[in-house]
Design a protein around this motif. Structure first.
Motif, mmCIF file in Angstrom:
data_model
loop_
_atom_site.group_PDB
_atom_site.id
_atom_site.type_symbol
_atom_site.label_atom_id
_atom_site.label_comp_id
_atom_site.label_asym_id
_atom_site.label_seq_id
_atom_site.Cartn_x
_atom_site.Cartn_y
_atom_site.Cartn_z
ATOM 1 N N GLY A 446 0.899 -1.192 0.089
ATOM 2 C CA GLY A 446 0.100 -0.098 0.084
ATOM 3 C C GLY A 446 0.563 1.163 -0.053
ATOM 4 N N CYS A 447 1.782 1.302 -0.668
ATOM 5 C CA CYS A 447 2.971 2.297 -0.633
ATOM 6 C C CYS A 447 3.372 2.625 -1.910
ATOM 7 C CB CYS A 447 4.184 1.904 0.380
ATOM 8 S SG CYS A 447 5.271 3.029 0.329
ATOM 9 N N VAL A 448 3.400 3.933 -2.394
ATOM 10 C CA VAL A 448 3.930 4.544 -3.722
ATOM 11 C C VAL A 448 5.222 5.074 -3.350
ATOM 12 C CG1 VAL A 448 3.601 5.958 -5.689
ATOM 13 C CG2 VAL A 448 1.740 4.778 -4.705
ATOM 14 N N LEU A 449 6.218 4.556 -4.093
ATOM 15 C CA LEU A 449 7.846 4.633 -3.895
ATOM 16 C C LEU A 449 8.345 5.433 -5.079
ATOM 17 C CD1 LEU A 449 8.810 1.688 -1.790
ATOM 18 C CD2 LEU A 449 8.484 4.099 -0.933
ATOM 19 N N LEU A 450 7.731 5.687 -6.036
ATOM 20 C CA LEU A 450 7.857 6.690 -7.169
ATOM 21 C C LEU A 450 8.367 8.009 -6.771
ATOM 22 C CD1 LEU A 450 5.299 5.518 -10.090
ATOM 23 C CD2 LEU A 450 7.480 4.315 -9.420
ATOM 24 N N LYS A 451 9.287 8.383 -7.413
ATOM 25 C CA LYS A 451 10.085 9.922 -7.219
ATOM 26 C C LYS A 451 8.885 10.754 -7.626
ATOM 27 C CE LYS A 451 14.341 12.381 -7.993
ATOM 28 N NZ LYS A 451 14.753 12.527 -6.521
ATOM 29 N N GLY A 452 8.781 12.137 -6.780
ATOM 30 C CA GLY A 452 8.028 12.779 -7.101
ATOM 31 C C GLY A 452 6.600 12.822 -6.786
ATOM 32 N N VAL A 453 6.397 11.867 -6.075
ATOM 33 C CA VAL A 453 5.077 11.670 -5.561
ATOM 34 C C VAL A 453 4.539 12.310 -4.286
ATOM 35 C CG1 VAL A 453 3.458 9.711 -4.755
ATOM 36 C CG2 VAL A 453 4.614 9.437 -6.779
ATOM 37 N N ASP A 454 3.492 12.803 -4.293
ATOM 38 C CA ASP A 454 3.042 13.367 -2.869
ATOM 39 C C ASP A 454 1.763 12.535 -2.461
ATOM 40 O OD1 ASP A 454 4.575 15.603 -2.958
ATOM 41 O OD2 ASP A 454 2.975 16.911 -3.870
ATOM 42 N N PHE A 455 2.223 11.761 -1.394
ATOM 43 C CA PHE A 455 1.396 10.344 -0.871
ATOM 44 C C PHE A 455 0.845 10.704 0.218
ATOM 45 C CE2 PHE A 455 0.982 5.899 0.390
ATOM 46 C CZ PHE A 455 0.322 5.596 -0.549
ATOM 47 N N ASN A 456 -0.467 10.536 0.295
ATOM 48 C CA ASN A 456 -1.217 10.403 1.537
ATOM 49 C C ASN A 456 -1.354 9.189 2.273
ATOM 50 O OD1 ASN A 456 -2.980 11.254 3.680
ATOM 51 N ND2 ASN A 456 -4.796 11.473 2.452
ATOM 52 N N ASP A 457 -0.400 9.056 3.157
ATOM 53 C CA ASP A 457 -0.183 7.474 3.710
ATOM 54 C C ASP A 457 -1.183 7.545 4.776
ATOM 55 O OD1 ASP A 457 0.761 5.131 4.173
ATOM 56 O OD2 ASP A 457 2.528 5.797 5.249
ATOM 57 N N LYS A 458 -2.221 6.730 4.664
ATOM 58 C CA LYS A 458 -3.411 6.732 5.576
ATOM 59 C C LYS A 458 -3.301 5.443 6.583
ATOM 60 C CE LYS A 458 -7.009 8.483 2.337
ATOM 61 N NZ LYS A 458 -8.423 8.448 1.813
ATOM 62 N N TYR A 459 -2.531 4.478 6.032
ATOM 63 C CA TYR A 459 -2.428 3.260 6.903
ATOM 64 C C TYR A 459 -1.386 2.645 6.694
ATOM 65 C CZ TYR A 459 -4.131 1.252 2.440
ATOM 66 O OH TYR A 459 -3.917 0.637 0.971
ATOM 67 N N ALA A 460 -0.365 2.227 7.872
ATOM 68 C CA ALA A 460 0.592 1.461 7.776
ATOM 69 C C ALA A 460 1.341 1.631 9.034
ATOM 70 C CB ALA A 460 1.406 1.386 6.716
ATOM 71 N N ASP A 461 2.052 0.487 9.686
ATOM 72 C CA ASP A 461 3.047 0.553 10.790
ATOM 73 C C ASP A 461 4.498 1.218 10.171
ATOM 74 O OD1 ASP A 461 3.487 -1.392 9.240
ATOM 75 O OD2 ASP A 461 4.095 -2.971 10.816
ATOM 76 N N ILE A 462 4.783 1.236 8.981
ATOM 77 C CA ILE A 462 6.173 1.659 8.426
ATOM 78 C C ILE A 462 5.464 2.596 7.524
ATOM 79 C CG2 ILE A 462 8.348 1.199 6.888
ATOM 80 C CD1 ILE A 462 7.679 -1.695 7.721
#
Length: 636
Positions: A446-462
């Motif tokens: 559930g994680c986007v790791l592409l460069k330049g992305v603004d990511f709203n990280d709603k859920y995860a322990d990491i």
């Protein structure tokens, strides 16, 4: 305290709103605010009761918590037993493991603390979320631990200080809630410190009413205020949705609306409507109704019944109401009546309820600690144990999530992406003859790791954003960097997505930035392209009910269902191969070169709609090796 029918009507409105939201009724996209309505009512009721007993010098912690135990635990215990029984029989080890953890935290009134660490309340995974709604019970139970002591201390200081201190607490918690909602949405949604202001609105309402009754207010004024309160309370149910910034300031409108209705009862149609016997009846059973509705939604979703939202709402409302009525009439009312009387029977009854909590918590802990109680398969269905081994993730057997980069100056390969990328780490490593210790991974589901992305990280322990920052600050070099993710996902999580109808074209800018970055640190960049989505996998999940015949029959029903979407991605990914140092691996080419091969006729290659099984490892590795050997710019 005086019983008010209209407050039960408010409870009915709240619970029906929540059920409408959880069953997907499009006309009620903000139905989740029903929980906030409950919070205001709870704050009002509890504070009114405590203040009355303090003034009469009758308050005791023992009697207060005895009433809370009798009120809350019977339906909760039944809910947990039903869900645990369902999970024992139908769930996979992984799903039952997760359920065990949720049972443990739900039993001890801390479900909200668990979910705040890594769950998206709005994620559509209802089949495996039968206890998601218990976060709100955790908030209330934690409030009940703090609030009586606060009131007692305030009253001892000075009766005149209670309202100012409560108002200060309300203002403070509101500021805290508003300040964090945009930066830490998951915690802001679930934790007491960001929801306390909603309960305190009800508490302050109760305290003000003990000092200044609304009886002296003109009837027409009270009616007008109640109309305004109804608008504030009901409008968000229709106007809010999962993209609304919430709770924060947006939670104030329904909460203030409820407070106004409570504070100004009158002879107008709002009070009369809320006092209607149908709504009062629903309000009386609202607590068990709330507890039972989400498991029923989950069970229906598990069996994949394709019901329209309206039919699902009616089904869930009817079934949960019947169960709630039986519970209220034959369990909850008798136990509450027993608990009110100081007797040996009362002590034994409350004692048994209290004992059930550590027992259920222990059961949940055992399920979680044993990774889903696999012994149930060994004893009751050995074939399901074989399926579990076959369907396990190859990644988690050999690698860790997160930023797993060794301290050496260079390594053979770096794999970057989400859980869809993870399933290719071992097969590609085998195809290119890399050992496990020659491979670095930066990956999290559930994680986007592409460069330049603004990511709203709603859920995860990491933290996704933290490992992305570490990734692009690293100057380590590699022979290969492999990039992939669930390309059809994340439109709601990436806040700087460019406009466009083709989802793959919208990724191209981020992909180009990412590839350009890694070409500076690697000989070749491998991109695993769009992934097939496979239907028919749910019936192959290992469970006690699964038979070998059913499984083998199900293998023949597997099919790729997103061919049209895969076709629309071809031009986007082919364009990347103009650079000879870039290799695009097409999963459809791996599985569907001539015809789609989704199993080896003994085991499925897919554990769910898009994730691969361990059984697929050798097949995928061989296919990748063959594909790469045909490319002019690489030999395995």
């Amino acid at each position: 305290m005086t019983y008010r029918k209209d407050i039960d009507g408010l409870r009915a409105f709240a619970v029906l709103s929540v059920i409408a939201f959880h069953t997907g009724l499009a006309v009620f996209p903000g139905g989740y605010v029903g929980v906030d309505i409950f919070f205001v009512i709870s704050g009002y009721i509890i504070t009114t009761m405590i203040c009355s007993e303090i003034k009469d010098k009758k308050f005791s912690y023992l009697s207060f918590y005895k009433r809370r135990i009798a009120r809350l635990l019977p339906s909760l215990i039944i809910t947990l037993l039903i869900v645990a029984s369902f999970g024992f029989y139908f769930y996979t080890n992984k799903s039952f493991d997760k359920l065990g953890k949720e049972m443990f935290f739900s039993s001890i009134g801390a479900a909200n603390i668990l979910f705040a660490q890594g769950v998206d309340y709005f994620a559509e995974d209802a089949a495996y979320q039968p206890l998601m709604h218990l976060w709100s019970l955790g908030v209330e139970e934690q409030f009940y631990l703090i609030w009586p002591a606060f009131l007692l201390i305030a009253f001892k200081m000075s009766h005149g200080s209670v309202i100012p201190l409560t108002a200060m607490a309300l203002v403070t918690t509101t500021i805290i809630a508003i300040s964090v909602v945009n930066n830490d949405g998951s915690k802001a949604y679930f934790l007491l410190q960001y929801r306390a202001n909603e309960l305190l609105i009800g508490s302050l309402t109760a305290l003000i009413l003990t000092k200044a009754s609304s009886e002296n207010v003109r009837e027409e004024v009270k009616k007008s205020i109640s109309y305004f309160g109804l608008v504030l309370m009901a409008a968000p149910v229709f106007l809010y949705d999962e993209n609304t910034v919430f709770p924060g300031y947006n939670a104030l409108f329904p909460c203030l609306g409820v407070a106004l209705i409570i504070a100004f009862p009158n002879t107008g149609w709002v009070t009369r409507l809320l006092s209607h016997r149908t709504l009062v009846f629903v309000g009386l059973i609202s607590y068990p109704l709330y507890l039972y509705h989400q498991p029923i939604v989950s069970f229906i979703s598990y069996f994949d019944f394709k019901l329209p939202a309206s039919a699902l709402f009616m089904t869930v409302a009817l079934l949960s109401s019947l169960l709630a009525l039986v519970t209220y009439q034959y369990v909850e009312k008798p136990i509450r009546n027993i608990a009110r009387i100081a007797s040996r029977k009362s002590i034994v009854t409350v004692g048994l309820l209290c004992f059930s909590i550590p027992a259920l918590a222990a059961a949940g802990a055992v399920i979680a600690k044993t990774n889903g109680l696999p012994e149930r398969f060994e004893l009751l269905n050995p074939f399901a144990l074989e399926v579990s081994a076959s369907h396990a993730s190859s990644f988690h057997k050999h690698y860790e999530r997160g930023f797993e980069v060794s301290e050496s100056e260079s390594s053979k390969a770096l794999f970057v992406g989400d859980s869809v990328l993870q399933q290719y780490v071992l097969p590609i490593s085998i195809a290119l003859d890399f050992d496990v210790d020659e491979v670095d991974t930066v990956t999290r589901g559930g994680c986007v790791l592409l460069k330049g992305v603004d990511f709203n990280d709603k859920y995860a322990d990491i933290s996704c954003n933290d490992i992305r920052n570490d990734l692009y600050n690293s100057a380590k070099t590699y022979d290969y960097v492999v990039i992939s993710q669930a390309w059809e996902s994340y439109e709601d999580s990436v806040t700087n997505f460019p406009a466009g109808e083709n989802v793959y074209e919208r990724w191209s800018g981020f992909l180009n930035q990412t590839v350009e970055h890694f070409l500076r640190y690697s000989e070749k960049v491998v991109i695993v392209g769009p992934h097939p989505r496979v239907a028919g996998v749910k019936g192959l999940q290992p469970s006690i009910r699964l038979t070998k015949e059913t499984y083998l029959f199900g293998l023949r029903k597997l099919e790729v269902i997103n061919n049209e979407s895969l076709n629309s991605a071809v031009s986007v990914f082919n364009a990347l191969e103009k650079n000879r140092r870039i290799i695009v691996l097409e999963p459809r080419e791996i599985f569907c070169s001539v015809r789609c091969v989704l199993s080896n006729e003994t085991w499925s290659y897919y554990s769910d709609g898009q994730h691969l099984t361990s059984a697929a490892t050798s097949f995928v590795a061989e296919r990748i090796s063959n594909i790469l050997s045909l490319r002019a710019n690489i030999s395995p």
